[in-house]
Design an enzyme around this catalytic site. Structure first.
Site, PDB file in Angstrom:
ATOM      1  N   THR A 152     -14.965   3.595  -1.879  1.00  0.00           N
ATOM      2  CA  THR A 152     -13.676   2.964  -1.583  1.00  0.00           C
ATOM      3  C   THR A 152     -13.436   2.762  -0.085  1.00  0.00           C
ATOM      4  OG1 THR A 152     -12.826   4.092  -3.521  1.00  0.00           O
ATOM      5  CG2 THR A 152     -11.187   3.183  -2.017  1.00  0.00           C
ATOM      6  N   GLU A 153     -12.849   1.625   0.236  1.00  0.00           N
ATOM      7  CA  GLU A 153     -12.422   1.332   1.617  1.00  0.00           C
ATOM      8  C   GLU A 153     -10.966   0.905   1.586  1.00  0.00           C
ATOM      9  OE1 GLU A 153     -15.032  -1.520   3.420  1.00  0.00           O
ATOM     10  OE2 GLU A 153     -16.767  -0.173   3.251  1.00  0.00           O
TER      11      GLU A 153
ATOM     12  N   GLY B 169     -10.630  -1.359  -2.882  1.00  0.00           N
ATOM     13  CA  GLY B 169     -10.369  -0.278  -3.823  1.00  0.00           C
ATOM     14  C   GLY B 169     -10.883  -0.676  -5.193  1.00  0.00           C
TER      15      GLY B 169
ATOM     16  N   THR C  10     -13.558  12.181  -1.780  1.00  0.00           N
ATOM     17  CA  THR C  10     -13.401  13.573  -2.221  1.00  0.00           C
ATOM     18  C   THR C  10     -14.490  14.425  -1.561  1.00  0.00           C
ATOM     19  OG1 THR C  10     -12.458  12.833  -4.302  1.00  0.00           O
ATOM     20  CG2 THR C  10     -13.349  15.074  -4.267  1.00  0.00           C
TER      21      THR C  10
ATOM     22  N   GLY D 204      14.763  23.035 -16.499  1.00  0.00           N
ATOM     23  CA  GLY D 204      14.889  23.159 -15.040  1.00  0.00           C
ATOM     24  C   GLY D 204      13.743  23.938 -14.430  1.00  0.00           C
TER      25      GLY D 204
ATOM     26  N   GLU E 227     -11.659   6.700  -9.740  1.00  0.00           N
ATOM     27  CA  GLU E 227     -12.837   6.150 -10.442  1.00  0.00           C
ATOM     28  C   GLU E 227     -12.450   5.005 -11.359  1.00  0.00           C
ATOM     29  OE1 GLU E 227     -16.006   8.689 -11.577  1.00  0.00           O
ATOM     30  OE2 GLU E 227     -15.358  10.275 -10.205  1.00  0.00           O
TER      31      GLU E 227
ATOM     32  N   THR F 217      -8.745   2.510 -11.892  1.00  0.00           N
ATOM     33  CA  THR F 217      -7.392   2.709 -12.424  1.00  0.00           C
ATOM     34  C   THR F 217      -7.364   2.390 -13.921  1.00  0.00           C
ATOM     35  OG1 THR F 217      -6.809   0.413 -11.998  1.00  0.00           O
ATOM     36  CG2 THR F 217      -6.383   1.993 -10.207  1.00  0.00           C
ATOM     37  N   SER F 218      -6.255   2.737 -14.564  1.00  0.00           N
ATOM     38  CA  SER F 218      -6.113   2.404 -15.992  1.00  0.00           C
ATOM     39  C   SER F 218      -6.235   0.897 -16.206  1.00  0.00           C
ATOM     40  CB  SER F 218      -4.746   2.879 -16.513  1.00  0.00           C
ATOM     41  OG  SER F 218      -4.744   4.283 -16.644  1.00  0.00           O
TER      42      SER F 218
HETATM   43  C1  LIG Z   1      -7.416  11.900  -4.861  1.00  0.00           C
HETATM   44  C2  LIG Z   1      -8.353  10.739  -4.828  1.00  0.00           C
HETATM   45  C3  LIG Z   1      -9.726  10.963  -4.805  1.00  0.00           C
HETATM   46  C4  LIG Z   1     -10.601   9.880  -4.727  1.00  0.00           C
HETATM   47  N1  LIG Z   1     -11.952  10.131  -4.598  1.00  0.00           N
HETATM   48  C5  LIG Z   1     -12.784   9.087  -4.338  1.00  0.00           C
HETATM   49  C6  LIG Z   1     -14.161   9.333  -3.999  1.00  0.00           C
HETATM   50  O1  LIG Z   1     -14.627  10.479  -3.992  1.00  0.00           O
HETATM   51  N2  LIG Z   1     -14.938   8.271  -3.679  1.00  0.00           N
HETATM   52  C7  LIG Z   1     -14.471   6.991  -3.675  1.00  0.00           C
HETATM   53  O2  LIG Z   1     -15.242   6.077  -3.374  1.00  0.00           O
HETATM   54  N3  LIG Z   1     -13.180   6.722  -4.003  1.00  0.00           N
HETATM   55  C8  LIG Z   1     -12.320   7.737  -4.319  1.00  0.00           C
HETATM   56  N4  LIG Z   1     -11.003   7.491  -4.606  1.00  0.00           N
HETATM   57  C9  LIG Z   1     -10.517   6.117  -4.581  1.00  0.00           C
HETATM   58  C10 LIG Z   1     -10.112   5.568  -5.939  1.00  0.00           C
HETATM   59  O3  LIG Z   1     -11.245   5.331  -6.725  1.00  0.00           O
HETATM   60  C11 LIG Z   1      -9.260   4.311  -5.680  1.00  0.00           C
HETATM   61  O4  LIG Z   1      -8.011   4.757  -5.175  1.00  0.00           O
HETATM   62  C12 LIG Z   1      -9.082   3.462  -6.897  1.00  0.00           C
HETATM   63  O5  LIG Z   1     -10.286   2.864  -7.276  1.00  0.00           O
HETATM   64  C13 LIG Z   1      -8.009   2.390  -6.714  1.00  0.00           C
HETATM   65  O6  LIG Z   1      -8.172   1.682  -5.531  1.00  0.00           O
HETATM   66  P1  LIG Z   1      -6.914   1.476  -4.553  1.00  0.00           P
HETATM   67  O7  LIG Z   1      -6.333   2.806  -4.329  1.00  0.00           O
HETATM   68  O8  LIG Z   1      -7.341   0.691  -3.383  1.00  0.00           O
HETATM   69  O9  LIG Z   1      -5.869   0.632  -5.410  1.00  0.00           O
HETATM   70  P2  LIG Z   1      -5.803  -0.966  -5.556  1.00  0.00           P
HETATM   71  O10 LIG Z   1      -7.159  -1.485  -5.946  1.00  0.00           O
HETATM   72  O11 LIG Z   1      -5.151  -1.550  -4.368  1.00  0.00           O
HETATM   73  O12 LIG Z   1      -4.843  -1.113  -6.821  1.00  0.00           O
HETATM   74  C14 LIG Z   1      -3.416  -1.127  -6.713  1.00  0.00           C
HETATM   75  C15 LIG Z   1      -2.856  -1.493  -8.092  1.00  0.00           C
HETATM   76  O13 LIG Z   1      -3.295  -2.835  -8.451  1.00  0.00           O
HETATM   77  C16 LIG Z   1      -3.955  -2.794  -9.700  1.00  0.00           C
HETATM   78  N5  LIG Z   1      -5.039  -3.779  -9.749  1.00  0.00           N
HETATM   79  C17 LIG Z   1      -5.994  -4.016  -8.806  1.00  0.00           C
HETATM   80  N6  LIG Z   1      -6.810  -4.997  -9.211  1.00  0.00           N
HETATM   81  C18 LIG Z   1      -6.389  -5.370 -10.432  1.00  0.00           C
HETATM   82  C19 LIG Z   1      -6.824  -6.362 -11.395  1.00  0.00           C
HETATM   83  N7  LIG Z   1      -7.920  -7.115 -11.175  1.00  0.00           N
HETATM   84  N8  LIG Z   1      -6.130  -6.475 -12.557  1.00  0.00           N
HETATM   85  C20 LIG Z   1      -5.049  -5.701 -12.789  1.00  0.00           C
HETATM   86  N9  LIG Z   1      -4.581  -4.762 -11.942  1.00  0.00           N
HETATM   87  C21 LIG Z   1      -5.251  -4.615 -10.774  1.00  0.00           C
HETATM   88  C22 LIG Z   1      -4.503  -1.354  -9.819  1.00  0.00           C
HETATM   89  O14 LIG Z   1      -4.763  -1.009 -11.161  1.00  0.00           O
HETATM   90  C23 LIG Z   1      -3.363  -0.560  -9.199  1.00  0.00           C
HETATM   91  O15 LIG Z   1      -2.358  -0.371 -10.155  1.00  0.00           O
HETATM   92  C24 LIG Z   1     -10.104   8.551  -4.723  1.00  0.00           C
HETATM   93  C25 LIG Z   1      -8.722   8.327  -4.783  1.00  0.00           C
HETATM   94  C26 LIG Z   1      -7.855   9.390  -4.822  1.00  0.00           C
HETATM   95  C27 LIG Z   1      -6.365   9.115  -4.835  1.00  0.00           C
END
Ligand SMILES: Cc1cc2nc3c(=O)[nH]c(=O)nc-3n(C[C@H](O)[C@H](O)[C@H](O)COP(=O)(O)OP(=O)(O)OC[C@H]3O[C@@H](n4cnc5c(N)ncnc54)[C@H](O)[C@@H]3O)c2cc1C
Length: 387
Positions: free
Chosen positions: A126-127, A131, A158, A347, A370, A372-373
């Site tokens: 991730t960057e 994401g 992580t 509470g 890994e 999102t839903s």
């Molecule tokens: C505690 C934690 C640990 C993590 N560990 C790691 C790790 O070890 N290595 C690593 O590489 N990453 C890691 N991540 C990153 C994680 O995988 C990303 O946060 C995740 O993939 C979502 O990317 P984003 O946060 O940029 O959200 P975004 O991609 O910006 O998404 C924002 C919203 O838009 C929605 N969305 C985006 N695109 C679409 C689409 N095409 N259709 C419908 N909805 C969409 C998403 O579902 C979300 O609701 C970690 C994140 C957290 C919070």
């Protein structure tokens, strides 16, 4: 169809549960409040083989499969999701990427100490601008003097501050888009490589989530992991197994929240009787238990398919659909269960002297990390529609 776990799997569950209750449970809130990374238990996790669950013994692993891996992450997360995610990122992301796509030399040099738990791993895909759309990676790797120079910044890694070995993805040929991203192995201490900001999180606060920065970071040619340009495609395969671990993380936390709520419902008296005597509370507990069992069935099936894939190799049925379904369902169940657990506590569910609020904060990560839903639904829809 056999739904019975083997004696060895039951034994593993008992020993991980015993360890988690004895060594982790007493410190959970202290670690959470202080955002303390529990480095002190890493040697114990290593000694139990929990940092190399899915890797062959010849590479220092425990020689077990995804079923055992799911049970391990589930039992650790039942007590503390932070420990669950530390183990998950180490095993199925970093170490598995090296196991699956590394050369024999790379396996000997990196996989063996990682699987033995002598070293800790992190995996950076991730960057900030990439994401869900991880194919939009911007970090770059340019050939120089027989190696590569990496530049860029990763986010949300992580174990970022504590890892000895990091697998990071960087663009090696922009024109080839998702087939122009490669994976690299970067060791702690490499010049130009450092962890950045440690995130201050809602939940899973004892786990470390950090930026990872490459600033003219030179690595040798033998630090390229897998075929040049295939790092992103390989990452998607790694995430198939990774999603089983996030499903297990969710399942374990849901189980912990459910058990806490059930115990409390039997003890807490209102209107002269335990609140467990009220049908409204009974129905909540019944729904929680039913959803948890459904999640467990989906998850164990995905783990069983992953094990078949390990045994059968290239000809095995893919399990992308099943691991996505298990991750999606288990994580959404965990959010609902943790929410209802807070409600059962009333509470007291809102204050830190009781366990419900921590589960409520921690489970939310499972619907995000890994994939999102929403992304899981895209993956499943693609499979369902044959696209
Ligand atoms: C505690 C934690 C640990 C993590 N560990 C790691 C790790 O070890 N290595 C690593 O590489 N990453 C890691 N991540 C990153 C994680 O995988 C990303 O946060 C995740 O993939 C979502 O990317 P984003 O946060 O940029 O959200 P975004 O991609 O910006 O998404 C924002 C919203 O838009 C929605 N969305 C985006 N695109 C679409 C689409 N095409 N259709 C419908 N909805 C969409 C998403 O579902 C979300 O609701 C970690 C994140 C957290 C919070």
């Amino acid at each position: 169809m056999d739904f019975q776990l083997t004696d060895e799997q039951e034994q593993l569950r008992r020993s991980v549960r015993k360890f988690a209750e004895a060594e982790i449970a007493p410190h959970v809130m202290e670690w959470d409040e202080a955002s303390h990374f529990p480095q002190e238990i890493i040697p114990q996790l290593a000694a139990m083989g929990l940092l190399g669950v899915i890797f062959p013994e010849k590479y220092g692993g425990a020689g077990l499969g995804y079923m055992e891996y799911a049970i391990t992450v589930e039992e650790l997360s039942r007590v503390d999701g932070s420990v669950g995610i530390i183990v998950a990122a180490h095993n199925s992301l970093c170490t598995n990427h090296i196991y699956k796509f590394g050369t024999e030399e790379q396996r000997q040099k990196y996989l063996v100490p990682l699987a033995q738990g002598k070293k800790l791993g992190a995996w950076s895909l991730t960057e900030p601008e990439a994401g869900s759309d991880a194919g939009g990676t911007r970090s770059s790797a340019t050939r120089k003097d027989g190696g590569w120079v990496l530049n860029g910044a990763k986010t949300f890694t992580t174990n970022g501050h504590y890892a000895d070995v990091c697998v990071g993805m960087a663009v090696t040929d922009k024109s080839k888009k998702s087939h122009g991203i490669s994976a690299f192995i970067i060791e702690k201490g490499t010049k130009g490589f450092r962890p950045g900001k440690k995130e201050n999180k809602l939940g899973l606060r004892a786990s470390d989530t950090s930026e990872v920065i490459f600033d003219d970071c030179f690595v040798g040619a033998d630090n390229l992991l897998g075929t040049e340009g295939e790092g992103f495609v390989n990452s998607l395969q790694i995430l198939d197994g990774g999603r089983i671990s996030i499903g297990a993380l969710a399942l374990g936390m849901a189980q912990g929240a459910f058990e806490a709520a059930t115990k409390y419902a039997k003890q807490r008296k209102q209107f002269g009787k335990p609140i467990a005597d009220f049908q409204a509370i009974q129905f909540k507990l019944a729904d929680m238990a039913t959803e948890i069992e459904a999640a467990r069935s989906l998850l164990y099936r995905a783990a069983w398919m992953a094990d078949r894939a390990l045994q059968q190799g290239a000809g095995a049925a893919p399990y992308t659909r099943e691991s996505s379904m298990a991750k999606l369902f288990a994580s959404e169940v965990a959010v609902r269960v943790a929410n209802e657990a807070v409600q059962v506590f009333g509470g007291y569910g809102f204050i830190k002297d009781y366990p419900a609020e921590k589960y409520y904060r921690d489970v939310k990560l499972c619907t995000i990390g890994e994939g999102t839903s929403e992304i899981q639904r895209l993956v499943i829809a693609r499979q369902v529609l044959g696209k």
